[in-house]
Every structure is written in C-alpha cells, then in structure tokens.
Design a protein around this motif. Structure first.
Motif, PDB file in Angstrom:
ATOM      1  N   ARG A   1      49.023  35.336  44.784  1.00 20.38           N
ATOM      2  CA  ARG A   1      50.240  35.580  44.027  1.00 20.38           C
ATOM      3  C   ARG A   1      50.157  36.919  43.279  1.00 20.38           C
ATOM      4  N   ALA A   2      48.934  37.236  42.779  1.00 17.02           N
ATOM      5  CA  ALA A   2      48.764  38.500  42.061  1.00 17.02           C
ATOM      6  C   ALA A   2      48.835  39.694  43.015  1.00 17.02           C
ATOM      7  N   LEU A   3      48.386  39.476  44.251  1.00 16.21           N
ATOM      8  CA  LEU A   3      48.315  40.592  45.201  1.00 16.21           C
ATOM      9  C   LEU A   3      49.632  40.867  45.907  1.00 16.21           C
ATOM     10  N   VAL A   4      50.489  39.824  46.002  1.00 18.52           N
ATOM     11  CA  VAL A   4      51.625  39.884  46.922  1.00 18.52           C
ATOM     12  C   VAL A   4      52.609  41.013  46.596  1.00 18.52           C
ATOM     13  N   THR A   5      52.678  41.396  45.319  1.00 20.01           N
ATOM     14  CA  THR A   5      53.621  42.454  44.952  1.00 20.01           C
ATOM     15  C   THR A   5      52.996  43.845  45.069  1.00 20.01           C
ATOM     16  N   GLU A   6      51.729  43.888  45.532  1.00 21.71           N
ATOM     17  CA  GLU A   6      50.966  45.137  45.598  1.00 21.71           C
ATOM     18  C   GLU A   6      51.015  45.888  44.267  1.00 21.71           C
ATOM     19  N   PRO A   7      50.472  45.239  43.203  1.00 27.10           N
ATOM     20  CA  PRO A   7      50.573  45.815  41.848  1.00 27.10           C
ATOM     21  C   PRO A   7      49.589  46.969  41.650  1.00 27.10           C
ATOM     22  N   SER A   8      49.781  47.719  40.576  1.00 18.49           N
ATOM     23  CA  SER A   8      48.867  48.813  40.250  1.00 18.49           C
ATOM     24  C   SER A   8      47.566  48.297  39.662  1.00 18.49           C
ATOM     25  N   ILE A   9      47.642  47.194  38.914  1.00 27.80           N
ATOM     26  CA  ILE A   9      46.394  46.609  38.394  1.00 27.80           C
ATOM     27  C   ILE A   9      46.405  45.090  38.550  1.00 27.80           C
ATOM     28  N   ILE A  10      45.167  44.547  38.704  1.00 25.33           N
ATOM     29  CA  ILE A  10      44.981  43.094  38.692  1.00 25.33           C
ATOM     30  C   ILE A  10      44.296  42.769  37.378  1.00 25.33           C
ATOM     31  N   LEU A  11      44.902  41.857  36.600  1.00 24.75           N
ATOM     32  CA  LEU A  11      44.324  41.444  35.325  1.00 24.75           C
ATOM     33  C   LEU A  11      43.827  40.019  35.465  1.00 24.75           C
ATOM     34  N   ALA A  12      42.526  39.812  35.258  1.00 26.12           N
ATOM     35  CA  ALA A  12      41.974  38.473  35.420  1.00 26.12           C
ATOM     36  C   ALA A  12      41.300  38.055  34.129  1.00 26.12           C
ATOM     37  N   ASP A  13      41.789  36.931  33.548  1.00 24.97           N
ATOM     38  CA  ASP A  13      41.236  36.440  32.286  1.00 24.97           C
ATOM     39  C   ASP A  13      40.347  35.235  32.567  1.00 24.97           C
TER      40      ASP A  13
ATOM     41  N   ILE B   1      40.930  44.622  36.161  1.00 28.77           N
ATOM     42  CA  ILE B   1      40.414  44.456  34.804  1.00 28.77           C
ATOM     43  C   ILE B   1      40.072  42.985  34.634  1.00 28.77           C
ATOM     44  N   LEU B   2      38.822  42.730  34.281  1.00 26.93           N
ATOM     45  CA  LEU B   2      38.298  41.378  34.267  1.00 26.93           C
ATOM     46  C   LEU B   2      37.871  41.041  32.849  1.00 26.93           C
ATOM     47  N   VAL B   3      38.402  39.939  32.298  1.00 29.23           N
ATOM     48  CA  VAL B   3      37.978  39.514  30.970  1.00 29.23           C
ATOM     49  C   VAL B   3      36.998  38.372  31.136  1.00 29.23           C
ATOM     50  N   THR B   4      35.845  38.478  30.501  1.00 29.19           N
ATOM     51  CA  THR B   4      34.855  37.396  30.619  1.00 29.19           C
ATOM     52  C   THR B   4      33.923  37.409  29.423  1.00 29.19           C
ATOM     53  N   HIS B   5      33.277  36.290  29.176  1.00 32.12           N
ATOM     54  CA  HIS B   5      32.254  36.289  28.130  1.00 32.12           C
ATOM     55  C   HIS B   5      30.887  36.091  28.759  1.00 32.12           C
ATOM     56  N   GLU B   6      30.840  36.033  30.099  1.00 32.36           N
ATOM     57  CA  GLU B   6      29.560  35.822  30.777  1.00 32.36           C
ATOM     58  C   GLU B   6      29.019  37.148  31.298  1.00 32.36           C
ATOM     59  N   GLU B   7      27.809  37.457  30.881  1.00 31.90           N
ATOM     60  CA  GLU B   7      27.188  38.737  31.212  1.00 31.90           C
ATOM     61  C   GLU B   7      27.131  38.971  32.722  1.00 31.90           C
ATOM     62  N   TYR B   8      26.688  37.926  33.474  1.00 30.22           N
ATOM     63  CA  TYR B   8      26.456  38.161  34.911  1.00 30.22           C
ATOM     64  C   TYR B   8      27.763  38.319  35.671  1.00 30.22           C
ATOM     65  N   ILE B   9      28.845  37.714  35.139  1.00 30.15           N
ATOM     66  CA  ILE B   9      30.157  37.923  35.772  1.00 30.15           C
ATOM     67  C   ILE B   9      30.603  39.366  35.510  1.00 30.15           C
ATOM     68  N   ALA B  10      30.374  39.811  34.253  1.00 30.48           N
ATOM     69  CA  ALA B  10      30.771  41.176  33.894  1.00 30.48           C
ATOM     70  C   ALA B  10      30.044  42.210  34.747  1.00 30.48           C
TER      71      ALA B  10
END
Ligand code: ADP
Ligand code: MG
Lengths: 244, 414
Positions: A156-168, A197-206
């Motif tokens: 759903r996030a990709l379908v519009t071919e956006p300039s950025i993907i924001l993942a929380d 842009i990825l929001v996370t509190h886990e070091e290894y995901i970051a």
C-alpha cells in the motif's frame, strides 16, 4: 538531491496549563535514496518527528520544506495531498482496513488520488506481487499472518510510488524471523532507489539503515552513518530457521 | 471541466466506499433503516389515503358538474341563514324560460325540479329511489351522466309531456333482475311511466352516503303532471364549457335574475348562484385540517427516526475512528471522508425508504378497496425524496465529525 529539510523544528503540546516540549530545535536534511533510522528511548519524540515528517501533523515552530516546498504552513487538505502523492506509511500495527481484502487495501491510496478503477486494480496487483503476495490478493487481513499483513501495508505504501517511505516500528509486532523478512523487503525497496525513514528503538533493526539519527528529550543527540551496515540475506534467515 | 469530472469521480468513489461499508455491516444498516421505515410507511399510506379521500369526494360531487352554475333560492352551505333563504320568492319555471331567452351565452340550460325518494313499482317488485328529477333534455349535457342502454328523453318528450323516464342502475337491477327494462312500464305515485333509458353506473358516492344510482329522471312537464310542485322552488342549471367565461356568465345571470325578480337597485340579491367549487372548498377546509395534523405527526415520526439514525451514525464514526485515521493518513481529504459518511447515511435511508414502500404498497392496495386510488407515482417519488433528505440531515453532523478528526489522534485510537 534533497527531499527533506527541517530547520529549527519544535513541537509543543499543551496539556492543560502544562507545556510538553516533544521536539526542541530539530534540524536535519535527508537526501533522495537515503536509508535513515531514527532511534531513541521511549518519549524522546520519535513518533512526533515521524508525524511531522509524514505531514500528519505540523510543527509549532520552525520550517519544514519537502522537495523545496514549505509544508509547515499548509492546511489539512494540502497536507492530505502531499501524504497521498509523496509519502508511503508503514505502521507498527499495520493499520489495514480489517474487512477489506488485500487488493482493496492496496488500492485505497489510488482511490484518493483519483486513479480510475481498472488502472488502480492493475497497479495494486503489481504492488502485491512485488511484496510476494501475488497469491493472497483476495485475502482479508484476518486471513493473513502478521508478516503478510505488514507486506500488504508495504504494498500500500509503495503503490503510489512515493518520494519517501516512512516506517514506524514496522517489526515491533512481529517475531524475530518475520521481522527479518520484512527488513529484507525494506532492503530490496531501498536498493531499487527508494528513500526510507525507519523509526525504531531496537539497535539491530536500526543497523539495517545507512544512517542513524538519535533523539533524546526532543533533541538530536547524534546523526551518524552506520559503519557496518547489516544487510539481511535470505540464506542467513534460512540458517536461523533451521537452527531453531 | 476537469474539476467537475473529479467531483463526479469522488462522489462515485464515496458511494462505492459506503456501499462496501453497508455490505460489511448489513445487520447494523438494516436496524438503522428501521428509524425511517416507519416514517415512510406512515407518510405514503397517509398521503395515499388523503389523495384517495379527495378523489372519492370529487367523484361523488361530480354529478353536480364542474362548470355548471346553479341558480337557487338557497346558498349552498349557507348553513345558519337557512330561514332567510326559505322566505325568499321561489324560483319558478317561468323565470327559467325568461332567463333562457335573455342569457346571451351558455352551452346548456335546464330547470331542475327535485323531490325525495318514493317507492317505485314494477309488477310485484318495488324499489326506493333516492331522488326524482324533473328536467329537460338539456340536463344530459349538464350532468354528463349518459344512459348506457336506451336513450335520454327528447325535446319532444318534454314538450308533449310523454310519460317516459330514465332510471339509475340500482333501480334497474332491483326492478328488472332478469329482463330488459327498456319500454317496460313502472309505477311512480300511481302513474305509469315507460322506461326509455338506464343511466350508466356512477358509484356509491362519498362512502355511500348518496346513492347516485337510484335516481329517476323524467321530463319536467311529466313531473308537474304526476308529482306536482309547480309552485315549489326549482334550480336552474347553466353550463358554460369555457372555464374563462364562467365569471362573465355569472354576472349576466345575476343581472337578468335581478330584473326578472324585480330586485330594487341597491338591495342584495334574493337568490344565489352556486357552483360545485364550494363543496370542494368546504372539503379542503375540514379534511385539510385533519391532513395537516396527520402530516405533522408523520413529520414528527420522521424527525425521531432521523435522530435515531444520526445517533447510530455517531456511534459508527466513533467505532471507525481508526479507519478514518488510516484513510486520512494515506491521503483522504476532508471532503472525501465527509462524502463517505454522508452517502452512507443517505444510502441507508434510501434503502429504508424502499423497504417502507414495499410495506406500504400492499397497504395502499387495501386502501384501494375503499377509495378510488392505489399509491400514486408521485407518492413514491415523495417517499424517496424524504428518505434522501432525512439521510442528509441525519448524516451531516456525524460526517462532519468524521471529516474533522485529527489523523494522528485517530490512528492512535484503540
Ligand atoms: N498528543 C500529545 N499530547 C500531549 N503530549 C504528547 C502528545 N504526543 C506526544 N506527547 C508527548 O511528547 C513526548 C514525545 O512523544 P513521542 O513523540 O510519542 O515519543 P516516542 O515516540 O519517542 O516515544 C512525550 O513526552 C509524550 O508524552
Ligand atoms: Mg512512539
């Protein structure tokens, strides 16, 4: 090319007579094609920053320019249009419409973009194919696993071919293995040239990202590239699977 | 042009989205419609009944004739002045002849002498007539009730006072169950009259109060011969086909009658010129009040229904806060959300309207047993229009609430 420029952004919530400074004087730039992780302890302002970056909310102070356009003073409908055309959201809790099938969920942003029905269906099917759900087009969220639901959300996030993907916190509700699979998908998307842009509190995901911005008390504590970027690969996932 | 196209597209999508939501939650939608179903049944059934009553009434007074002026001693529906009218000079056959001679424009003019029901005999059978009329051949043009067998009497029958008569359908049935009434001799007050025609069926009138099908009409000359009443007051009926000329003809009749009856200048008329219209006016006045009361009551029930629907829509908006947040996050504008909930309420109400019509249609067939009307198409349109309006009214506030939700907070809603 510069997509996002934040200059001295502040966000103040007024709770009764008290003022909560969720963000204080945040400045940063993000270029096209970057893979950025935003980290920080709980309450440090990650979600607030993400909401502002995603044009879901406007800053109290400061300037936010998106692709050279000042969005900090846009009204609700202008912001909706930016979100629709330029931003793809992926949430921790997936946020799919529970009673609609995968196809309709992926179609949704195109409906609001005014794309005609037949084109819409085709593009939604392609996006589902891209995230590996070509055979789950007519499944409803409750007929899909957590990982599959997150894939629908990514489609759903990709379908519009956006300039950025924001993942929380996109892996926050998934087990380690499934989370890894999702991170692999993000890596693919990144390698195709998308900005994430990825929001996370886990070091290894970051550490999947190529740059980490650390927040503390609403301020940027550090903003550094990742030295040893963790690149997920399928065989590693398989190995892990077998050892379990 | 492009903008209009976009609005149409948005509307279409809004409707599709709400249809989807209704389909997903059929039970709630059906329960919601209950609010309007009752109101729509009430509105359509009542409107049908009101229209039917009016039609029945018009039908029952139609023998008076739409474009006919009646010169009479009595003002119709004059009520309390009855004594004053009674003391007026009679309207006589002689005055009829003079009026006919002087009146410059009319399509038909006939004297009408009338008496109440008598017993009519044929062989060993008998029947009671409602009214006995004495008139001329021109009465045919005035009443517009044609004989469906035989003929009406002619100018010659009147002039020569032939003992002939025309009878109503019910009398014909009672006296001649198995034979052709034409040319049979019946006995009216001891006199023999030959039946030359049977009038077509006219129906029972307003709830069967006046039986139009049990009248007897005979030449006025015969009426005077066998019933008498030459000194009793009569009515003079003047028919004017052209609606626009009626007022002029009325003025001319008034002037001529004043001269004939020697009313001094400055004194009021000592006669009345009546029209069917007064009955309609009276009907509208009395039944109109009842109708308005009914409309107020049904409007109230629709209003209560609308409040109920609004309530459920508010609940629905709250329940779907997160859905609204998702839609907004991925780019739904304020008006798209507004449209979605507004069309949901409207579609639910239209479905309710259709259910209401499905219930009230058989009811209207039942009404049709008593009144000359089924559900008119206008009532169907009215029901759908009301459903639409109720949908908009009950949907607008919840839809506005949904459209104004803050996306960040809506997404956080559990
Ligand atoms: N809507 C709000 N109203 C009031 N305070 C808020 C609101 N949203 C966030 N906050 C406060 O702002 C600070 C930052 O919150 P948030 O951005 O959610 O942090 P994080 O996502 O890093 O945990 C916290 O102190 C939080 O309590
Ligand atoms: Mg958070």
């Amino acid at each position: 090319m510069n997509i996002i420029t934040l200059e001295h952004i502040a966000k103040i919530y007024e709770v009764g007579a008290e003022k909560v400074h969720a963000l204080r004087d945040v400045s940063l730039k993000i270029d096209k094609g970057e893979y950025v992780a935003i980290m920080g302890p709980s309450g440090s302002g990650k979600s607030t920053l993400m909401n502002i970056l995603g044009c879901l909310d406007t800053p109290t102070k400061g300037l936010y320019s998106f692709k050279g356009v000042n969005v900090s003073e846009m009204d609700d409908n202008e912001l909706a249009e930016i979100r629709n055309r330029e931003i793809g959201f992926v949430f921790q809790t997936f946020n799919l419409l529970p009673r609609s099938d995968a196809l309709h969920n992926v179609e949704l942003p195109l409906i609001y973009a005014g794309v005609p029905s037949d084109v819409r269906k085709k593009r939604a099917e392609e996006a589902l194919l891209q995230v590996g759900l070509g055979d789950r087009v007519h499944h409803k969220p409750n007929e899909l696993s957590g990982g599959q639901r997150q894939r629908v959300a990514i489609a759903r996030a990709l379908v519009t071919e956006p300039s950025i993907i924001l993942a929380d916190e996109p892996t926050g509700n998934l087990d380690t293995k499934t989370g890894e699979e999702i991170m692999l998908l993000f890596n693919e998307i990144y390698e195709q040239g998308n900005t994430i842009i990825l929001v996370t509190h886990e070091e290894y995901i970051a550490e999947h990202a190529e740059r980490i911005i650390r927040l503390r008390d609403g301020q940027i504590e550090s903003d550094e590239p990742v030295q040893n970027r963790y690149i997920p690969d399928l065989s590693a996932i398989r190995e892990k699977e077998e050892s379990e | 042009m492009k903008k209009i196209g976009r609005i149409l597209l948005d509307t279409k999508e809004g409707i599709l989205i709400s249809l989807r939501a209704i389909k997903v939650n059929k039970m709630r939608a059906i329960l919601t419609t209950l609010g309007i179903v009752i109101g729509i049944v009430a509105v359509t059934t009542m409107t049908t009944a009101i229209i039917g009553l009016k039609q029945a009434f018009i039908q029952s007074i139609s023998s008076i004739g739409q474009n006919v002026l009646y010169v009479d001693k009595y003002e119709w529906l004059g009520g309390k002045n009855w004594r004053m009218y009674r003391n007026r000079k009679n309207i006589t056959f002689d005055q009829y002849l003079k009026l006919k001679k002087s009146l410059s424009y009319y399509d038909a003019i006939a004297p009408i002498q009338r008496t109440f029901g008598r017993t009519i005999k044929y062989k060993n059978r008998s029947a009671t007539s409602s009214f006995i009329y004495g008139t001329t051949e021109e009465y045919l043009k005035i009443s517009e009730v044609l004989p469906d067998t035989g003929r009406f009497f002619s100018e010659m029958d009147v002039g020569a006072a032939h003992n002939v008569c025309v009878i109503g359908k019910d009398i014909a049935k009672a006296l001649f169950p198995n034979e052709d009434p034409i040319n049979k001799e019946i006995k009216v007050m001891g006199h023999r009259l030959r039946v030359i025609g049977v009038l077509e069926k006219q129906g029972s009138g307003f709830f069967g109060t006046i039986s139009l099908d049990s009248q007897i009409i005979m030449p006025i000359t015969v009426f005077y011969k066998i019933i008498g009443g030459r000194r009793r007051s009569m009515q003079i009926a003047v028919k004017v086909n052209d609606e626009t000329k009626i007022d002029d003809v009325r003025l001319e009749i008034e002037a001529i009658m004043r001269t004939i009856r020697k009313v001094p200048p400055g004194k009021p008329d000592d006669f009345a010129i009546n029209r069917q219209q007064v009955f309609e006016d009276m009907y509208d006045k009395t039944v109109g009040i009842i109708a308005i009361a009914g409309i107020v009551i049904t409007a109230l029930s629709l209003f209560v229904g609308a409040i109920g629907i609004m309530n459920i829509m508010f609940v629905s908006v709250t329940e779907r806060t997160r859905e609204i947040g998702i839609r907004k996050a991925i780019g739904a504008k304020t008006h798209a959300i507004l449209l979605q909930f507004l069309s949901e309420a409207t579609i639910i109400c239209l479905i309710g309207g259709l259910i209401g019509l499905a219930i009230s249609f058989p009811l209207s067939l039942l009404i049709n047993q008593f009144l000359p009307t089924a559900m008119p198409f206008e009532v169907v349109l009215l029901a759908l229009f009301i459903s639409f309006v109720v949908g908009i009214i009950s949907g607008i506030l919840p839809a506005k609430k949904a459209a104004k939700l803050n996306p960040v907070e809506a997404l956080r809603y559990e």
